[in-house]
Design a protein around this motif. Structure first.
Motif, mmCIF file in Angstrom:
data_model
loop_
_atom_site.group_PDB
_atom_site.id
_atom_site.type_symbol
_atom_site.label_atom_id
_atom_site.label_comp_id
_atom_site.label_asym_id
_atom_site.label_seq_id
_atom_site.Cartn_x
_atom_site.Cartn_y
_atom_site.Cartn_z
ATOM 1 N N LYS A 83 0.804 -1.220 0.000
ATOM 2 C CA LYS A 83 0.000 0.000 0.000
ATOM 3 C C LYS A 83 0.836 1.269 0.000
ATOM 4 C CE LYS A 83 -4.250 -0.125 1.156
ATOM 5 N NZ LYS A 83 -5.575 -0.150 1.804
ATOM 6 N N LYS A 84 2.129 1.119 0.113
ATOM 7 C CA LYS A 84 2.997 2.275 -0.100
ATOM 8 C C LYS A 84 2.865 2.783 -1.527
ATOM 9 C CE LYS A 84 7.826 3.784 0.068
ATOM 10 N NZ LYS A 84 9.244 3.357 0.278
ATOM 11 N N ASP A 85 2.543 1.881 -2.454
ATOM 12 C CA ASP A 85 2.477 2.251 -3.865
ATOM 13 C C ASP A 85 1.137 1.961 -4.530
ATOM 14 O OD1 ASP A 85 5.306 3.086 -4.297
ATOM 15 O OD2 ASP A 85 5.708 1.026 -3.709
ATOM 16 N N ILE A 86 0.326 1.093 -3.954
ATOM 17 C CA ILE A 86 -0.941 0.718 -4.573
ATOM 18 C C ILE A 86 -2.052 0.848 -3.540
ATOM 19 C CG2 ILE A 86 -2.240 -1.176 -5.627
ATOM 20 C CD1 ILE A 86 0.318 -2.154 -6.880
ATOM 21 N N ALA A 87 -2.989 1.755 -3.799
ATOM 22 C CA ALA A 87 -4.046 2.054 -2.834
ATOM 23 C C ALA A 87 -5.160 1.010 -2.824
ATOM 24 C CB ALA A 87 -4.645 3.436 -3.139
ATOM 25 N N LEU A 88 -5.307 0.258 -3.912
ATOM 26 C CA LEU A 88 -6.420 -0.684 -4.048
ATOM 27 C C LEU A 88 -5.909 -2.080 -4.420
ATOM 28 C CD1 LEU A 88 -8.616 1.704 -6.217
ATOM 29 C CD2 LEU A 88 -8.936 1.283 -3.773
ATOM 30 N N PRO A 89 -5.103 -2.712 -3.575
ATOM 31 C CA PRO A 89 -4.475 -3.979 -3.969
ATOM 32 C C PRO A 89 -5.430 -5.157 -4.077
ATOM 33 C CG PRO A 89 -3.952 -3.466 -1.688
ATOM 34 C CD PRO A 89 -4.630 -2.259 -2.252
ATOM 35 N N ALA A 90 -6.465 -5.214 -3.245
ATOM 36 C CA ALA A 90 -7.418 -6.313 -3.343
ATOM 37 C C ALA A 90 -8.201 -6.229 -4.651
ATOM 38 C CB ALA A 90 -8.376 -6.312 -2.153
ATOM 39 N N PRO B 275 -8.570 -4.273 13.307
ATOM 40 C CA PRO B 275 -8.934 -3.564 12.074
ATOM 41 C C PRO B 275 -7.908 -3.825 10.971
ATOM 42 C CG PRO B 275 -7.759 -2.088 13.536
ATOM 43 C CD PRO B 275 -7.834 -3.416 14.247
ATOM 44 N N PRO B 276 -8.279 -3.549 9.720
ATOM 45 C CA PRO B 276 -7.298 -3.638 8.637
ATOM 46 C C PRO B 276 -6.258 -2.530 8.766
ATOM 47 C CG PRO B 276 -9.558 -3.668 7.796
ATOM 48 C CD PRO B 276 -9.613 -3.245 9.228
ATOM 49 N N PHE B 277 -5.179 -2.684 8.010
ATOM 50 C CA PHE B 277 -4.098 -1.708 8.039
ATOM 51 C C PHE B 277 -4.603 -0.315 7.663
ATOM 52 C CE2 PHE B 277 -0.909 0.519 5.321
ATOM 53 C CZ PHE B 277 -0.036 0.905 6.335
ATOM 54 N N CYS B 278 -4.195 0.672 8.446
ATOM 55 C CA CYS B 278 -4.501 2.075 8.145
ATOM 56 C C CYS B 278 -3.212 2.862 8.332
ATOM 57 C CB CYS B 278 -5.581 2.611 9.060
ATOM 58 S SG CYS B 278 -6.059 4.336 8.673
ATOM 59 N N PRO B 279 -2.683 3.479 7.279
ATOM 60 C CA PRO B 279 -1.409 4.188 7.403
ATOM 61 C C PRO B 279 -1.534 5.440 8.267
ATOM 62 C CG PRO B 279 -2.412 4.651 5.286
ATOM 63 C CD PRO B 279 -3.256 3.593 5.925
ATOM 64 N N SER C 197 -7.019 6.800 -5.601
ATOM 65 C CA SER C 197 -5.600 6.677 -5.276
ATOM 66 C C SER C 197 -5.015 8.016 -4.851
ATOM 67 C CB SER C 197 -4.842 6.123 -6.489
ATOM 68 O OG SER C 197 -3.465 6.017 -6.234
ATOM 69 N N ALA C 198 -5.340 9.078 -5.571
ATOM 70 C CA ALA C 198 -4.832 10.412 -5.208
ATOM 71 C C ALA C 198 -5.288 10.788 -3.802
ATOM 72 C CB ALA C 198 -5.315 11.441 -6.227
ATOM 73 N N ALA C 199 -6.548 10.524 -3.481
ATOM 74 C CA ALA C 199 -7.057 10.845 -2.148
ATOM 75 C C ALA C 199 -6.313 10.054 -1.075
ATOM 76 C CB ALA C 199 -8.556 10.534 -2.083
ATOM 77 N N TYR C 200 -6.063 8.784 -1.329
ATOM 78 C CA TYR C 200 -5.397 7.919 -0.346
ATOM 79 C C TYR C 200 -4.050 8.492 0.071
ATOM 80 C CZ TYR C 200 -3.354 3.656 1.652
ATOM 81 O OH TYR C 200 -2.763 2.735 2.488
ATOM 82 N N GLU D 297 -12.222 -1.630 0.275
ATOM 83 C CA GLU D 297 -11.032 -0.812 0.016
ATOM 84 C C GLU D 297 -11.371 0.672 -0.005
ATOM 85 O OE1 GLU D 297 -7.509 -3.138 -1.070
ATOM 86 O OE2 GLU D 297 -8.396 -2.831 -3.069
ATOM 87 N N ILE D 298 -12.549 1.031 -0.477
ATOM 88 C CA ILE D 298 -12.968 2.433 -0.431
ATOM 89 C C ILE D 298 -13.176 2.874 1.011
ATOM 90 C CG2 ILE D 298 -14.811 4.044 -1.058
ATOM 91 C CD1 ILE D 298 -15.126 2.500 -3.679
ATOM 92 N N GLU D 299 -13.678 1.964 1.854
ATOM 93 C CA GLU D 299 -13.839 2.282 3.278
ATOM 94 C C GLU D 299 -12.513 2.645 3.926
ATOM 95 O OE1 GLU D 299 -15.802 -0.914 5.292
ATOM 96 O OE2 GLU D 299 -17.574 -0.812 3.978
ATOM 97 N N ARG D 300 -11.418 2.019 3.476
ATOM 98 C CA ARG D 300 -10.105 2.338 4.035
ATOM 99 C C ARG D 300 -9.736 3.797 3.718
ATOM 100 N NH1 ARG D 300 -11.739 -1.402 5.354
ATOM 101 N NH2 ARG D 300 -11.899 -0.079 7.183
ATOM 102 N N ILE D 301 -10.125 4.267 2.536
ATOM 103 C CA ILE D 301 -9.833 5.654 2.146
ATOM 104 C C ILE D 301 -10.734 6.606 2.911
ATOM 105 C CG2 ILE D 301 -9.747 7.250 0.189
ATOM 106 C CD1 ILE D 301 -9.213 4.772 -1.584
ATOM 107 N N ALA D 302 -12.002 6.215 3.117
ATOM 108 C CA ALA D 302 -12.910 7.032 3.921
ATOM 109 C C ALA D 302 -12.420 7.120 5.365
ATOM 110 C CB ALA D 302 -14.315 6.441 3.868
#
Length: 542
Positions: A143-150, A191-195, A216-219, A258-263
Motif C-alpha cells: 500500500k505504499k504504492d498501490i491504494a487498491l491492492p485487493a 482492524p485492517p491496516f490504516c497508514p 488513489s490520489a485521495a489515499y 477498500e474504499i472504506e479504508r480511504i474514507a
C-alpha cells in the motif's frame, strides 16, 4: 640548531580549490584538502585508512595551471595549485568513467517486474515478506504504492508478470495473486491496516472523479494531511471499477472494503455531482487550494472558460508532474488519455498526489524522483541456473480452490519461493547507482559486444558474491590483507579478464573468515552483500 626534520613535517603549502584558499600539509592528497573545505568529491575505489588504488577515475579534478585532469584520491597538492572540482571538463570525465564501469555491470538495480509495474511497487520485497510470513510488513509494502491492492489483485492485466525473469525457466511468479493474497488477509483483520497521516495542513483538495485515479490520489494526499473532497456523478464511488467490471470478476464487497479504508483516512465523498451541472468550475477554483481532474472523459465544452489546454486525447498535462496549464489544477487517469489498465490509473493517482503535495508545501513541483536503472536485459539459458540457486523449482502454484478463491497461506508461501530475487541487494547504498543518477550516466554508451554472463557465488554461508557487479576497486583485497585473513581475496588474471577471487581456487568461505562484514560495507556496489537480505547491519561474522 634545528635538524630540519620537524620543519619538514610541519611544512604547509597554499592551494585554491573552487576559488577557496586553504593551507594544508605538503604531502596532503587533493581529496583530503577538498574535504577540509567541505567540498565533496565522489569516490568509488577510495577508503580512508587504506592505500589508494586509482581504478575508478570518478574522483578526477581539473588542475587549472596545467589543464590536466588529476585523480584526487592519489594526487598530492603542490604550492599555488588551482583546482576546480565541478567544471564542464570534470563532469564530462566523471560521466565517461561511469559509463565505462556500467558497460561491464551485470545486474538489475530494480527487478524487471518492478520496472514493469506502472505504480513501481516493490514487488520483490513483498514476495520476500510473504515467504517469511511477515504479512503485516507485506501490506505496508504493497500500500505504499498501490491504494487498491485487493481490487487490482483480481482485475489487473499484470504487466509486472510480463517482465518476470522466471518466465525464462518456466512461468512468471503469480505476482497479482500474491498481491491479492496480502490484501485479502489484511481486509479480514480487525482492524485492517490504516497508514499514519500527518497533522492537518489546513489545505483542501477537490478531486473530481471517484474512480481508481481519484481514489488513489485521495489515499496518498490524506496521508500528507490534506483534506480531500471527492466528487463524482455516479451514486457510489468506484468509477469504472464499480460500473464497468462484472461482479464475478470484482465483487462489489471487495471494492467497498477498500474504499472504506480511504474514507477511514478522512476522505469525504460527494456523489451525484457532475462538473458542468451541479459543480461550477469557477466555484471549485475559489473554494479549494488544488483541483484534481480524474473523472475520465469529460465533455470539452465544460472547460471552455477554464483556461485548460486540451488535446484530442484529453486534458494536456506535464507528463512528469501532472500539472495542467492552469496553476493549482492537476489531471490524471482517463481525463488525460484513455486506457483500460486500472493499474495505470492507480499509478497516476499516486504520482499525481506527490506533485500536488509539493505544490501545497510550496516546493518546486518536480514530480516523483526518477532513479537510474541498470538493466540486465534478457537472461540466457546458461544464466537461469544461477538465478535458481536462490529459488525453488516448483512450477507455478495454482490455488486449490481456483483462481477466483485465491491463495491459501501455504500456497502463497510456496509460490513466493519461486521468485528469482532479481533486485539488487543494495538498491539505495550502491555508490555506482548514486553517482550514475547525479551524472546522468548511460549504461549503453560503451556496450558494443555481448555482455558478460551473470553469476552468483554462494560458497559462503552468509555472503553472496556477484562478480559481474565488481568494479575491481581492490578494497576487499586490502581489507582481508590488513586483517590477516589466512587466504583473503586477490586479483586473478590480467587486463580486461581480471577478477577478484579467493586464491588457489578455494571457496569464498575460506577467504572471508574474519572481515566479511567490513568487506560488504566497503564494497561500492552490491558485488559483495549479505545473503540474508534482512540483515540490517554489516558487522563482522563471529
Amino acid at each position: 640548531m634545528s635538524d630540519g626534520v620537524g620543519e619538514h613535517h610541519m611544512k604547509t603549502i597554499k592551494i585554491t580549490i573552487d576559488n577557496q584558499d586553504i593551507s594544508v600539509p605538503a604531502d596532503s592528497l587533493i581529496l583530503d584538502a577538498a574535504r577540509e573545505l567541505n567540498i565533496n568529491i565522489p569516490t568509488l575505489c577510495y577508503l580512508n585508512g587504506y592505500e589508494w588504488f586509482t581504478s575508478c577515475m570518478i574522483c578526477v579534478v581539473h588542475e587549472v595551471g596545467t589543464a590536466r585532469l588529476l585523480p584526487s584520491c592519489s594526487a598530492t597538492v603542490a604550492e599555488g595549485m588551482r583546482i576546480e572540482t565541478e567544471n564542464e571538463k570534470v563532469l564530462e570525465a566523471r560521466k565517461d568513467a561511469l559509463d565505462f564501469l556500467l558497460s561491464e555491470h551485470v545486474g538489475d538495480c530494480d527487478a524487471p517486474c518492478r520496472r514493469a509495474c506502472p505504480a513501481h511497487m516493490n514487488i520483490p520485497l513483498m514476495i520476500r515478506q510473504i515467504k517469511d510470513e511477515q504479512l503485516e510488513d507485506a501490506i505496508r509494502t504493497v500500500k505504499k504504492d498501490i491504494a487498491l491492492p485487493a481490487v487490482l489483485g483480481r482485475i489487473c492485466s499484470a504487466p509486472c508478470e510480463n517482465g518476470c525473469h522466471r518466465k525464462s525457466y518456466d512461468s512468471a511468479v503469480s505476482i497479482c495473486s500474491l498481491k491479492r493474497y496480502v490484501a485479502d488477509v489484511d481486509l479480514a483483520q480487525e482492524p485492517p491496516f490504516c497508514p499514519a497521516s500527518k497533522a492537518n495542513s489546513g489545505k483542501k483538495v477537490a478531486i473530481i472523479g471517484a474512480g481508481p485515479a481519484g481514489l488513489s490520489a485521495a489515499y496518498y494526499l490524506l496521508q500528507d494531511g490534506h483534506a480531500c473532497h471527492v466528487y463524482d456523478s455516479n451514486p457510489q464511488p468506484g468509477g469504472m471499477l464499480r460500473y464497468g467490471v462484472p461482479d464475478e470478476d470484482l465483487p462489489q464487497a471487495v471494492l467497498d472494503l477498500e474504499i472504506e479504508r480511504i474514507a477511514e483516512l478522512g476522505a469525504e465523498f460527494l456523489m451525484e455531482r457532475a462538473l458542468g451541472t451541479q459543480l461550477r468550475w469557477d466555484d471549485m477554483r475559489k473554494t479549494y487550494d488544488v483541483v484534481i481532474i480524474a473523472a475520465g472523459k469529460i465533455d470539452p465544452r465544460v472547460f471552455e472558460t477554464s483556461g485548460l489546454e486540451l488535446s484530442p486525447r484529453g486534458i494536456s498535462i506535464n507528463t512528469k508532474t501532472f500539472e495542467t496549464s492552469v496553476p493549482g489544477v492537476f489531471a490524471g487517469g482517463n481525463a488525460v488519455s484513455e486506457s483500460r489498465m486500472a493499474i495505470r490509473a492507480v499509478a497516476h493517482g499516486k504520482n499525481l498526489a506527490y506533485s500536488v503535495n509539493q505544490f501545497l508545501e510550496t516546493e518546486a513541483v518536480t514530480g516523483p524522483p526518477r532513479r537510474f536503472h541498470s538493466r540486465l536485459g534478457k537472461i540466457g539459458e546458461e544464466e537461469v541456473s544461477e538465478f535458481m540457486k536462490e529459488a525453488e523449482g516448483d512450477e507455478r502454484i495454482i490455488p486449490k480452490g481456483g483462481l477466483k478463491d485465491g491463495y491459501k497461506d501455504e500456497e502463497a508461501v510456496r509460490e513466493s519461493r519461486r521468485c528469482f530475487g532479481c533486485d539488487c541487494r543494495k538498491p539505495d547504498s550502491c555508490k555506482l547507482r548514486q553517482y550514475s543518477e547525479v551524472y546522468q550516466a548511460n549504461q549503453r554508451r560503451f556496450t558494443f559486444v555481448e555482455r558478460k554472463r551473470f553469476q552468483k557465488n554462494i560458497q559462503h554461508d552468509h555472503v553472496i558474491y556477484e562478480p559481474g557487479k565488481c568494479i575491481k576497486c581492490g578494497l576487499c583485497i586490502q581489507i582481508t590483507k590488513k586483517a590477516g585473513e589466512k587466504l583473503g581475496l586477490t586479483f586473478i588474471d590480467r587486463g580486461f579478464d581480471v577478477r577478484v577471487e579467493t586464491p588457489f581456487g578455494e571457496p569464498l568461505s575460506q577467504g572471508l573468515k574474519k572481515v566479511a562484514g567490513d568487506c560488504i560495507s566497503a564494497c561500492p556496489t552490491a558485488a559483495l552483500s549479505w545473503r540474508d537480505r534482512n540483515r540490517e547491519k554489516a558487522s563482522p561474522i563471529e
